[in-house]
Design an enzyme around this catalytic site. Structure first.
Site, PDB file in Angstrom:
ATOM      1  N   SER A  60     -12.796  -3.424  -0.633  1.00  0.00           N
ATOM      2  CA  SER A  60     -13.173  -2.923   0.695  1.00  0.00           C
ATOM      3  C   SER A  60     -14.676  -2.690   0.740  1.00  0.00           C
ATOM      4  O   SER A  60     -15.243  -2.051  -0.155  1.00  0.00           O
ATOM      5  CB  SER A  60     -12.459  -1.605   0.997  1.00  0.00           C
ATOM      6  OG  SER A  60     -11.063  -1.798   1.091  1.00  0.00           O
ATOM      7  N   ARG A 119       0.853  -1.191   0.000  1.00  0.00           N
ATOM      8  CA  ARG A 119       0.000   0.000   0.000  1.00  0.00           C
ATOM      9  C   ARG A 119       0.886   1.238   0.000  1.00  0.00           C
ATOM     10  O   ARG A 119       1.581   1.526   0.961  1.00  0.00           O
ATOM     11  CB  ARG A 119      -0.918  -0.016   1.227  1.00  0.00           C
ATOM     12  CG  ARG A 119      -1.928   1.110   1.283  1.00  0.00           C
ATOM     13  CD  ARG A 119      -2.892   0.882   2.445  1.00  0.00           C
ATOM     14  NE  ARG A 119      -3.924   1.911   2.491  1.00  0.00           N
ATOM     15  CZ  ARG A 119      -3.852   3.014   3.225  1.00  0.00           C
ATOM     16  NH1 ARG A 119      -2.787   3.236   3.990  1.00  0.00           N
ATOM     17  NH2 ARG A 119      -4.832   3.888   3.209  1.00  0.00           N
ATOM     18  N   LYS A 145      -5.985   4.318   8.968  1.00  0.00           N
ATOM     19  CA  LYS A 145      -6.874   4.652   7.853  1.00  0.00           C
ATOM     20  C   LYS A 145      -7.963   5.588   8.370  1.00  0.00           C
ATOM     21  O   LYS A 145      -9.014   5.154   8.840  1.00  0.00           O
ATOM     22  CB  LYS A 145      -7.487   3.382   7.260  1.00  0.00           C
ATOM     23  CG  LYS A 145      -6.531   2.573   6.404  1.00  0.00           C
ATOM     24  CD  LYS A 145      -7.169   1.316   5.873  1.00  0.00           C
ATOM     25  CE  LYS A 145      -8.311   1.577   4.916  1.00  0.00           C
ATOM     26  NZ  LYS A 145      -7.911   2.238   3.665  1.00  0.00           N
TER      27      LYS A 145
END
Length: 211
Positions: free
Chosen positions: A111, A42, A140
């Site tokens: 997601s 990521r 996040k």
């Protein structure tokens, strides 16, 4: 490399914030040696060339241990390094567009936060779902809260594997045991550690109920 049974059990999502002068490849290898079963690279800020270079390096480490590599939200990088799959969010490119432009045999993670989103993702060809945030998280900030009841409802509503993400650590992971999930995705709980391998080994014991 296809998604195998138990690949979602201990899913590491990278974040170079926690490296402390260590290379990401070293940290990923230590995590895998400790029991990590899937790795997602990521990188929200890295430019394309550097991202591809890093992805190739991490892929080499992952495949040395027969662990799939997923790229977060960047199809061009995923294609350039021939990653095993991609993970996209609700606000990223739509799954149908991503699958149209890549191989059908790749891993497609999505997601989701609701049963409706989960069912739609499955219908459009998702390989697995990442659901969260199930606990408060600073990693996040854009993740909506998902109750454990909703998490369990999502598991019941789909036939594809589901992993939970968001604020999961050694002290609260047991709260997820009765939800029916296939595993957990962790960021700082894996990489923000002095001894990544030893910590992952401890986590491996705690995720046994998901197998």
């Amino acid at each position: 490399m296809r998604l195998k049974n138990n690949d979602l059990t201990l899913y590491a999502v990278t974040d170079r914030t926690w490296l402390n002068n260590r290379s990401l490849a070293q940290c990923v290898e230590q995590a895998i040696q400790g029991g990590v079963t899937l790795v997602q690279l990521r990188e929200k800020q890295l430019e394309y060339t550097a991202f591809v270079e890093l992805a190739n390096e991490i892929k080499q480490v992952c495949h040395q241990y027969n662990v799939p590599l997923i790229i977060n939200d960047n199809l061009e990088v995923a294609k350039a390094c021939d990653a095993d799959g991609i993970h996209i969010g609700q606000s990223d490119e739509t799954l149908i567009e991503v699958r149209k432009n890549w191989s059908a045999d790749k891993i497609y993670g999505v997601s989701t936060q609701t049963v409706k989103q989960a069912q739609k993702a499955q219908e459009l060809g998702a390989t697995y779902l990442g659901v969260g945030a199930v606990f408060p998280t600073s990693t996040k900030n854009d993740a909506d809260d998902v109750s454990l009841t909703e998490l369990a409802n999502i598991v019941q509503a789909v036939q594809i594997p589901v992993c939970a993400i968001g604020g999961i650590n050694q002290t609260n992971i047991s709260k997820l045991y009765d939800t029916g999930i296939d595993g957990v995705a962790l960021i700082s709980e894996i990489f923000n550690q002095d001894d990544i391998k030893a910590n992952a080994q401890q986590l491996t014991k705690l995720v046994e109920p998901f197998k």
